[in-house]
Design a protein around this motif. Structure first.
Motif, mmCIF file in Angstrom:
data_model
loop_
_atom_site.group_PDB
_atom_site.id
_atom_site.type_symbol
_atom_site.label_atom_id
_atom_site.label_comp_id
_atom_site.label_asym_id
_atom_site.label_seq_id
_atom_site.Cartn_x
_atom_site.Cartn_y
_atom_site.Cartn_z
ATOM 1 N N GLY A 197 0.831 -1.208 0.000
ATOM 2 C CA GLY A 197 0.000 0.000 0.000
ATOM 3 C C GLY A 197 0.860 1.251 0.000
ATOM 4 N N ILE A 198 1.736 1.352 -1.001
ATOM 5 C CA ILE A 198 2.618 2.521 -1.087
ATOM 6 C C ILE A 198 1.808 3.724 -1.575
ATOM 7 N N CYS A 199 1.954 4.834 -0.857
ATOM 8 C CA CYS A 199 1.165 6.028 -1.203
ATOM 9 C C CYS A 199 1.915 7.266 -0.733
ATOM 10 N N GLN A 200 1.221 8.390 -0.705
ATOM 11 C CA GLN A 200 1.817 9.652 -0.267
ATOM 12 C C GLN A 200 1.060 10.151 0.967
ATOM 13 N N GLN A 201 1.726 11.012 1.706
ATOM 14 C CA GLN A 201 1.113 11.545 2.939
ATOM 15 C C GLN A 201 -0.264 12.176 2.660
ATOM 16 N N HIS A 202 -0.351 12.928 1.523
ATOM 17 C CA HIS A 202 -1.635 13.613 1.255
ATOM 18 C C HIS A 202 -2.769 12.613 1.003
ATOM 19 N N ASP A 203 -2.434 11.390 0.581
ATOM 20 C CA ASP A 203 -3.488 10.378 0.395
ATOM 21 C C ASP A 203 -4.126 10.046 1.742
ATOM 22 N N GLU A 225 5.806 9.556 10.905
ATOM 23 C CA GLU A 225 7.066 8.810 10.956
ATOM 24 C C GLU A 225 6.828 7.318 10.713
ATOM 25 N N ALA A 226 5.758 6.808 11.299
ATOM 26 C CA ALA A 226 5.433 5.392 11.099
ATOM 27 C C ALA A 226 5.065 5.118 9.639
ATOM 28 N N LEU A 227 4.451 6.112 8.998
ATOM 29 C CA LEU A 227 4.004 5.913 7.611
ATOM 30 C C LEU A 227 5.157 5.992 6.607
ATOM 31 N N HIS A 228 6.101 6.908 6.829
ATOM 32 C CA HIS A 228 7.145 7.127 5.814
ATOM 33 C C HIS A 228 8.086 5.932 5.708
ATOM 34 N N THR A 229 8.399 5.583 4.459
ATOM 35 C CA THR A 229 9.234 4.392 4.243
ATOM 36 C C THR A 229 10.715 4.704 4.385
ATOM 37 N N GLY A 230 11.078 6.008 4.256
ATOM 38 C CA GLY A 230 12.502 6.352 4.233
ATOM 39 C C GLY A 230 13.012 6.434 2.801
ATOM 40 N N PHE A 231 12.175 6.101 1.838
ATOM 41 C CA PHE A 231 12.553 6.232 0.421
ATOM 42 C C PHE A 231 11.754 7.396 -0.172
ATOM 43 N N GLY A 232 12.425 8.498 -0.398
ATOM 44 C CA GLY A 232 11.748 9.683 -0.946
ATOM 45 C C GLY A 232 10.595 10.086 -0.048
ATOM 46 N N ARG A 233 9.450 10.403 -0.690
ATOM 47 C CA ARG A 233 8.292 10.846 0.084
ATOM 48 C C ARG A 233 7.291 9.715 0.288
ATOM 49 N N CYS A 237 5.026 6.715 1.478
ATOM 50 C CA CYS A 237 4.464 6.182 2.721
ATOM 51 C C CYS A 237 4.018 4.751 2.446
ATOM 52 N N SER A 238 3.944 3.958 3.505
ATOM 53 C CA SER A 238 3.480 2.582 3.352
ATOM 54 C C SER A 238 2.407 2.320 4.403
ATOM 55 N N LEU A 239 1.218 1.991 3.928
ATOM 56 C CA LEU A 239 0.122 1.713 4.869
ATOM 57 C C LEU A 239 0.435 0.465 5.676
ATOM 58 N N LEU A 240 1.097 -0.508 5.033
ATOM 59 C CA LEU A 240 1.417 -1.743 5.759
ATOM 60 C C LEU A 240 2.416 -1.451 6.880
ATOM 61 N N LYS A 241 3.401 -0.605 6.581
ATOM 62 C CA LYS A 241 4.432 -0.294 7.592
ATOM 63 C C LYS A 241 3.793 0.345 8.834
#
Ligand code: ADP
Length: 492
Positions: A171-177, A191-199, A201-205
Motif C-alpha cells: 500500500g505505497i502512497c503519499q502523505q496527502h493520500d 514517521e510510522a508511515l514514511h518508508t525512508g525512500f523519498g516521500r 508512505c506505506s500503509l502496511l508499515k
C-alpha cells in the motif's frame, strides 16, 4: 468476545486469491463461538446470486477530502452459517463500482475510504469491539486510525491484530493520500508511515507499527520476513515488533473444499473410494477437449500468474509436458498484460493439443473440478507466505510438487527427503527455482506414479486424511485475541 474482521476480499463472492478463502474459513470458524462481524466492500462485481441479503441496513457517513459521504452497511448470509457486513459506498467516485476488486489507479483512495467508513460504523455502536482484526494493506490503516482523535477514546479498550498475507503488497502512497481520510496527522504517525525512500508512505508499515499484534500466515514465512530478502524493506520494522509477532498457519474451509460433498464435481469421492476421481478427469477432458489417457498422469496448476508463483517454471513445464509424458492444465489469470499476452500465445499454440491446456480465466467451478480430477499439483513459487492451493490439492488427493519456501515448508513433506516416515509424507519438494530444481522433484513424482501405482494410491489416501482445517488455527487466533484483551495497546 466481539470481533470485527476487516478485509478487501471474501470467498467465494469477492475472491482474487487466498485472502478471500481465509476470510471465509476463519470467519466461519470464529462465528461458531464468538460474535464476529466480517466487513468487506460491496463491490458491483460481487457475485450476489449466492448471497441472501437481510432487511438490515445502517446508514453511516464517512469523512473523505473534507466532506462527509454516506454509506450503507448491509447484512447478507452466505450458506447456512456465514454472515457478512457489506459496505456500499455512495461516494460520487463510485469507489466500489469499478467492475473489479483491484487494479484501479485510485486503489489507495478506495481502501482508505473503506477503512474510514468501517471506523465510523464501529464508532457508532453502543460498545466498541474487543478485537479489530485487519488483513493486508487494504485494511492496515485502521491500526493507526483507531488511535487518533476523535476515535482514540472510544476504541481505548479495543485491540487490533494485523495479519500480513503477503509482504509484496504494501500500500505505497503519499502523505496527502492518508490526509484525505484523516487530516492533521501527528508526527509519530507520519514517521510510522514514511518508508525512508523519498516521500513514499506505506500503509502496511504503519499498520505493523501500530497494530497491537501482528501475524503472518505461516511459521516459516514469519522467519523469512525478518530477513532482507523476505522483509522487502520492512524487516527492521517487524524486528521492532518481534515480541508481538508470530506466524499462524492458514487453514482451509473443509466444508467448502470437500470432495465428498462438492457440488462442482462430476463425481464425489472419499479416500476410501478414490477411484471416483476418474470420473472427474473424464469430465475435465470432455470440457476442455483434451484426450482421456490413463497412461499419463494429470498435472495441474491453479494460481495467479505473477512472478511470485514461478511463471517461468510453469512455462517450462507447459513446454516439457509432452517429453515428460504427462497431461498439464494451467488455470490462472495474469494481471500483468505482458505475462497475459505470453500465456495467451501459449494457450493458442496448444489449442487442440491432446495433453496441454491453458485456461486464462477466473473459474471457481473449473478449479474445483481440476482439484478433483488431478493426480499432481505443480506449485513452483519463488516465495509463498502460506499457499492454500496445496492444502486444497491435498484434500482432493492431488499430490503437490512444490518449491521449498514459506508455508510450503510447513505443509508439504517430501516422500523421499523428509525425516517423516512415508505414512506422514504427502508430496515432493525442490530447492532451487530453476529447471533443474523442477526436474528433480517432478521427475521423482512422475516415476513413482508410473512405477508404483499402489504406493501412489496410498500417498493420495494419506494426503486426503491430513487435517488442514481451520479448527485448531481458529482456536490459535481466539487464544491470541484473549491474550490481547489483557494487554496494553502497542506503544509506537
Ligand atoms: P494467493 O493468495 O497468493 O493467490 P493461495 O494459494 O493462497 O494464493 O490461494 C489462491 C486461491 O485462489 C485458491 O483458492 C485457488 O483455488 C484460487 N484461484 C487462483 N487462481 C484461480 C483461477 N484462475 N480460477 C479459480 N480459482 C483460482
Amino acid at each position: 468476545m466481539h470481533i470485527v474482521q476487516v478485509a478487501s476480499e471474501i470467498a467465494p463472492v469477492a475472491k482474487v486469491g487466498g485472502l478471500a478463502d481465509v476470510m471465509m474459513g476463519l470467519g466461519r470458524a470464529l462465528q461458531r463461538s464468538h460474535s464476529v462481524d466480517i466487513v468487506v466492500p460491496k463491490y458491483d462485481c460481487l457475485e450476489t446470486q449466492d448471497l441472501a441479503f437481510t432487511s438490515h441496513k445502517e446508514q453511516v457517513g464517512a469523512f473523505f477530502e473534507g466532506e462527509i459521504c454516506q454509506n450503507s452497511f448491509l447484512k447478507a448470509k452466505f450458506g447456512e452459517d456465514l454472515l457478512l457486513t457489506l459496505v456500499q459506498s455512495q461516494h460520487p467516485r463510485g469507489f466500489f463500482d469499478r467492475g473489479s476488486i483491484y487494479g484501479c489507479v485510485d486503489d489507495i483512495d478506495r481502501f482508505l475510504y473503506f477503512c474510514r467508513s468501517v471506523l465510523e460504523w464501529m464508532s457508532k455502536k453502543e460498545t466498541p469491539p474487543d478485537i479489530i482484526h485487519i488483513h493486508d494493506w487494504q485494511a492496515a490503516s485502521l491500526a493507526f486510525l483507531v488511535r487518533q482523535p476523535p476515535f482514540e477514546r472510544y476504541f481505548e479498550k479495543s485491540r487490533t491484530v494485523l495479519t500480513i498475507h503477503n509482504m509484496a503488497y504494501q500500500g505505497i502512497c503519499q502523505q496527502h493520500d492518508v490526509e484525505k481520510v484523516m487530516p492533521g496527522l501527528k508526527d509519530e504517525v507520519l514517521e510510522a508511515l514514511h518508508t525512508g525512500f523519498g516521500r513514499d508512505c506505506s500503509l502496511l508499515k504503519a499498520g505493523i507499527l501500530y497494530a497491537d499484534f501482528v501475524t503472518t500466515v505461516s511459521p516459516t514465512y514469519a522467519k523469512e520476513v525478518l530477513t532482507h530478502e523476505g522483509g522487502r524493506g520492512l524487516e527492521h520494522c517487524l524486528a521492532r515488533r518481534k515480541e508481538s509477532f508470530c506466524g499462524v498457519l492458514n487453514g482451509i474451509d473443509t466444508a467448502y473444499w470437500d470432495p465428498e460433498t462438492d457440488s462442482f464435481l462430476a463425481a464425489r469421492y472419499s479416500a476410501a473410494h478414490i477411484s471416483n476421481k476418474k470420473k472427474n478427469r473424464q469430465a475435465v477432458c470432455q470440457q476442455l477437449g483434451i484426450a482421456y489417457d490413463e497412461t499419463k498422469p494429470l498435472v495441474i496448476s491453479i494460481c495467479r500468474l505473477v512472478q511470485q508463483k514461478g511463471v517461468d517454471l510453469i512455462k517450462y513445464v507447459v513446454m516439457s509436458a509432452h517429453k515428460k509424458q504427462m497431461q498439464y492444465i494451467v488455470l490462472g489469470t495474469a494481471p500483468d498484460p505482458v505475462v497475459h499476452e505470453e500465456f495467451m500465445r501459449m494457450s493458442h499454440h496448444f489449442e487442440g493439443d491432446p495433453d496441454v491446456r491453458l485456461v486464462l480465466q477466473q473459474q471457481e467451478t473449473l478449479a474445483h473440478l481440476l482439484y478433483g480430477a488431478s493426480d499432481l499439483f505443480f506449485m513452483p513459487s519463488l516465495f509463498e507466505p502460506c499457499g492454500l492451493t496445496q492444502l486444497i490439492a491435498l484434500r482432493y488427493g492431488s499430490i503437490p510438487v512444490a518449491r521449498r519456501t514459506g508455508g510450503l515448508v510447513d505443509t508439504v513433506f517430501d516422500v523421499d527427503f523428509s525425516e517423516k516416515p512415508f505414512e506422514e509424507t504427502n508430496g515432493f519438494l525442490f530447492d532451487d527455482p530453476d529447471t533443474h530444481g523442477v526436474d528433480s522433484a517432478l521427475d521423482r513424482a512422475l516415476a513413482l506414479w508410473r512405477s508404483q501405482p499402489e504406493r501412489w494410491r496410498q500417498l493420495m489416501q494419506q494426503a486426503m486424511s491430513q487435517d488442514w482445517s481451520w479448527n485448531s488455527q481458529a482456536n490459535a487466533y481466539a487464544t491470541l485475541y484473549e491474550q490481547m484483551m489483557n494487554h496494553e495497546t502497542a506503544q509506537v
